[in-house]
Design an enzyme around this catalytic site. Structure first.
Site, PDB file in Angstrom:
ATOM      1  N   ARG A   1       5.473   2.145   4.459  1.00  0.00           N
ATOM      2  CA  ARG A   1       4.414   1.731   5.367  1.00  0.00           C
ATOM      3  C   ARG A   1       4.061   2.952   6.210  1.00  0.00           C
ATOM      4  NH1 ARG A   1       8.403  -2.347   5.497  1.00  0.00           N
ATOM      5  NH2 ARG A   1       7.666  -4.401   4.782  1.00  0.00           N
TER       6      ARG A   1
ATOM      7  N   LYS B   1      10.604  -3.352   9.185  1.00  0.00           N
ATOM      8  CA  LYS B   1      10.223  -4.743   9.364  1.00  0.00           C
ATOM      9  C   LYS B   1      11.431  -5.633   9.109  1.00  0.00           C
ATOM     10  CE  LYS B   1       6.445  -7.831   8.008  1.00  0.00           C
ATOM     11  NZ  LYS B   1       5.273  -7.976   7.106  1.00  0.00           N
TER      12      LYS B   1
ATOM     13  N   HIS C   1      -1.951   1.266   3.431  1.00  0.00           N
ATOM     14  CA  HIS C   1      -1.056   0.335   2.745  1.00  0.00           C
ATOM     15  C   HIS C   1      -1.351   0.252   1.247  1.00  0.00           C
ATOM     16  CE1 HIS C   1       2.212  -2.214   4.044  1.00  0.00           C
ATOM     17  NE2 HIS C   1       1.852  -3.149   3.190  1.00  0.00           N
TER      18      HIS C   1
ATOM     19  N   ARG D   1       1.256   2.027  -0.819  1.00  0.00           N
ATOM     20  CA  ARG D   1       2.503   1.262  -0.970  1.00  0.00           C
ATOM     21  C   ARG D   1       2.338   0.207  -2.070  1.00  0.00           C
ATOM     22  NH1 ARG D   1       7.225  -0.802   1.787  1.00  0.00           N
ATOM     23  NH2 ARG D   1       7.234  -3.073   1.965  1.00  0.00           N
TER      24      ARG D   1
ATOM     25  N   HIS E   1      11.800  -5.778   0.923  1.00  0.00           N
ATOM     26  CA  HIS E   1      11.444  -7.196   1.018  1.00  0.00           C
ATOM     27  C   HIS E   1      12.698  -8.060   1.116  1.00  0.00           C
ATOM     28  CE1 HIS E   1       7.289  -6.547  -1.094  1.00  0.00           C
ATOM     29  NE2 HIS E   1       7.256  -6.276   0.182  1.00  0.00           N
TER      30      HIS E   1
ATOM     31  N   TYR F   1       3.040  -8.394  -7.011  1.00  0.00           N
ATOM     32  CA  TYR F   1       2.606  -7.252  -7.817  1.00  0.00           C
ATOM     33  C   TYR F   1       2.636  -7.562  -9.309  1.00  0.00           C
ATOM     34  CZ  TYR F   1       3.173  -4.997  -3.347  1.00  0.00           C
ATOM     35  OH  TYR F   1       3.067  -4.678  -2.010  1.00  0.00           O
TER      36      TYR F   1
END
Length: 318
Positions: free
Chosen positions: A135, A160, A265, A268, A291, A300
């Site tokens: 990010r 995150k 983004h 990414r 994640h 994806y």
């Protein structure tokens, strides 16, 4: 509202628990909106009913994305658990169902063409976004100690979800990173002569007052100007602001005549998609992206039209 004694108490409690500055700002924003929504009533005089009504209003009237509603919920749960000290229980609110759009993904050729339009640290930053799946905030917060040129890895700290992770580092970026680090350390040395250094986590700067002189704590991409520390007010050097990269990216994308909407983004998203297209295991991609749930990574597989590993159209088998 921002200087109310109650919100200042909330702010102090958030900092006491070691939350990031961005989380602090986000939680205060949603707590403030919750109070305004209820006619400036004190949270002590409100309970689960008011919280449920506010979350329903976000979903039904404001049409916010489900992740936005979740952030607001987290802020209010924090408020009632740690400040008001009252458990909300089962709220039974309406969950936001705003459609989740597929991310924009570029081809490898498009990515490289954009990177070739950039120069200096702009080129290096976008290369890291794509080459390591970062990010933009993660990339700009990198410090010298987070770069492992020997093992070709990066450590992303306090990302995150308040967690650290390691990800890939392209061998092609070794030399430009060495040059960028050398330039950053030169800036640090000049600042240190004036008793100034990189901004540090508040608790760390109190425990180790001279940590700002250690090379490992220097930002790889330092700002060109000094600023007051957001917590202590002391003069320090922060990292580059993400707006600088976005401004440099826009003309590069235009020069490549790419019609998709491209942001930081996007690189990414392209990193994850290209890894999957090249046969990388989805669990590995999940870890590299940081994640929590593989369902976030599965978006994806929809981008490349393979919703399950190795699945192709039956028409292509005939």
């Amino acid at each position: 509202m921002s200087k109310s004694p109650f919100l200042e108490t909330v702010r102090e409690n958030i900092r006491l628990r070691g939350y990031s500055l961005r989380t602090e700002q986000t939680y205060l924003h949603w707590i403030r909106r919750f109070i305004l929504f209820n006619g400036k009533k004190h949270p002590q005089d409100m309970h689960a009913v008011e919280v449920r009504d506010f979350l329903n209003w976000l979903a039904n009237k404001r049409n916010v994305a489900i992740n936005t509603q979740k952030v607001a919920l987290n802020a209010l749960v924090f408020l009632y658990k740690h400040i008001v000290q009252h458990e909300l229980g089962d709220l039974g609110f309406t969950h936001a169902v705003k459609q989740r759009f597929l991310p924009v993904v570029l081809t490898p050729q498009q990515v490289l063409s954009i990177i070739e339009q950039l120069n200096g640290h702009h080129k290096l930053i976008v290369s890291l976004l794509y080459g390591s799946g970062l990010r933009i905030s993660e990339c700009l917060r990198l410090r010298v100690q987070d770069i492992d040129l020997t093992n070709l890895s990066l450590t992303v700290r306090d990302s995150k979800g308040h967690k650290d992770r390691q990800t890939l580092l392209s061998a092609k970026l070794t030399e430009p990173l060495q040059q960028q680090i050398a330039a950053a350390l030169q800036v640090q040395q000049q600042d240190n002569v004036k008793g100034i250094g990189p901004s540090l986590p508040y608790a760390l700067s109190r425990k180790y007052p001279n940590a700002f002189r250690q090379p490992g704590w220097m930002f790889v991409f330092p700002s060109t100007s000094l600023c007051p520390h957001p917590l202590t007010g002391e003069l320090c050097r922060h990292h580059l602001h993400d707006s600088i990269i976005r401004k440099a990216l826009a003309p590069a994308v235009a020069a490549c005549q790419i019609r998709q909407r491209v942001g930081c983004h996007t690189f990414r998203h392209s990193f994850a998609t290209h890894l999957l297209q090249n046969g990388c295991d989805i669990r590995t991609v999940q870890e590299l992206l940081g994640h929590n749930d593989v369902s976030s990574t599965q978006i994806y597989t929809h981008v490349i039209g393979q919703h399950y590993a190795g699945t192709i159209s039956p028409l292509d088998r005939s």
